[in-house]
Scaffold this motif. Structure first.
Motif, PDB file in Angstrom:
ATOM      1  N   ALA A  37      -2.293   8.190   2.683  1.00 15.01           N
ATOM      2  CA  ALA A  37      -1.043   8.072   3.436  1.00 15.01           C
ATOM      3  C   ALA A  37       0.166   8.562   2.644  1.00 15.01           C
ATOM      4  CB  ALA A  37      -0.823   6.617   3.855  1.00 15.01           C
ATOM      5  N   ARG A  38       0.090   8.588   1.350  1.00 17.72           N
ATOM      6  CA  ARG A  38       1.214   9.024   0.522  1.00 17.72           C
ATOM      7  C   ARG A  38       1.125  10.507   0.180  1.00 17.72           C
ATOM      8  NH1 ARG A  38       4.595   5.487   1.718  1.00 17.72           N
ATOM      9  NH2 ARG A  38       3.966   3.384   1.292  1.00 17.72           N
ATOM     10  N   THR A  84       4.413  15.403   4.654  1.00 17.18           N
ATOM     11  CA  THR A  84       3.850  14.048   4.623  1.00 17.18           C
ATOM     12  C   THR A  84       4.805  13.073   3.939  1.00 17.18           C
ATOM     13  OG1 THR A  84       1.612  14.954   4.573  1.00 17.18           O
ATOM     14  CG2 THR A  84       1.865  12.662   3.881  1.00 17.18           C
ATOM     15  N   ASN A  85       5.356  13.490   2.803  1.00 17.72           N
ATOM     16  CA  ASN A  85       6.278  12.612   2.077  1.00 17.72           C
ATOM     17  C   ASN A  85       7.545  12.326   2.880  1.00 17.72           C
ATOM     18  OD1 ASN A  85       4.619  12.288  -0.165  1.00 17.72           O
ATOM     19  ND2 ASN A  85       5.439  14.098  -1.181  1.00 17.72           N
ATOM     20  N   HIS A  88       6.694   9.919   5.692  1.00 23.41           N
ATOM     21  CA  HIS A  88       6.499   8.545   5.223  1.00 23.41           C
ATOM     22  C   HIS A  88       7.814   7.885   4.846  1.00 23.41           C
ATOM     23  CE1 HIS A  88       2.205   8.116   5.470  1.00 23.41           C
ATOM     24  NE2 HIS A  88       2.081   9.355   5.022  1.00 23.41           N
ATOM     25  N   GLU A  92       9.292   4.531   6.569  1.00 27.09           N
ATOM     26  CA  GLU A  92       9.769   3.377   5.801  1.00 27.09           C
ATOM     27  C   GLU A  92      11.168   2.978   6.255  1.00 27.09           C
ATOM     28  OE1 GLU A  92       9.394   4.515   1.708  1.00 27.09           O
ATOM     29  OE2 GLU A  92       7.200   4.406   1.770  1.00 27.09           O
TER      30      GLU A  92
END
Length: 154
Positions: A37-38, A84-85, A88, A92
């Protein structure tokens, strides 16, 4: 990126066909890389999904017409990691707000990069413009309006 220079039309075409055949075979073989996920190793991602588009983009930004496969793979990995980063970080932000992901979360994450911020805002405006144009286009077509009315009755 790298790759040979000139070389005549037929030679280049044969080389391009061979490269395309190799790319298709790699897709069939399921050349997958794992990401979590990260953006690190973990969940599977099919490698090469963006290869064709990235080749065109790289050429458009000044690379050779037929960039090295390893270069394309590296650019793809960097692109996927970056997206992706950012995604995410935006998720958050949404979690901290206690809500669902929204465009504002993305805008908040990229707020310090003026160039990216302006581009995202431009794309969001264009998306709204296209949505409105589609809506108006559908309303201008009597067949679509009749279908929509019939669907609502059902």
């Amino acid at each position: 990126g790298g790759g040979g220079g000139g070389g005549g039309g037929k030679k280049m075409t044969a080389k391009m066909k061979a490269k395309e055949k190799a790319e298709k075979q790699a897709e069939k073989d399921g050349d997958e890389q794992e990401y979590d996920a990260r953006g690190g190793m973990g969940a599977k991602r099919k490698r090469g999904m963006f290869a064709r588009d990235l080749r065109y983009m790289m050429y458009g930004f000044g690379d050779v017409r037929d960039p090295n496969n390893e270069t394309v793979a590296l650019v793809e990995d960097l692109m996927v990691d970056f997206i992706t980063n950012v995604a995410h970080q935006a998720m958050e932000c949404a979690e901290r707000r206690g809500g669902r992901f929204s465009n504002e979360d993305l805008l908040y994450v990229i707020r310090n990069d003026e160039k990216k911020l302006r581009r995202v805002e431009e794309l969001m405006e264009m998306n709204e413009y296209l949505k409105e144009a589609r809506k108006n286009f559908d309303l201008a077509d009597p067949n679509v309006v009749e279908k929509t009315a019939e669907e609502k009755e059902e």
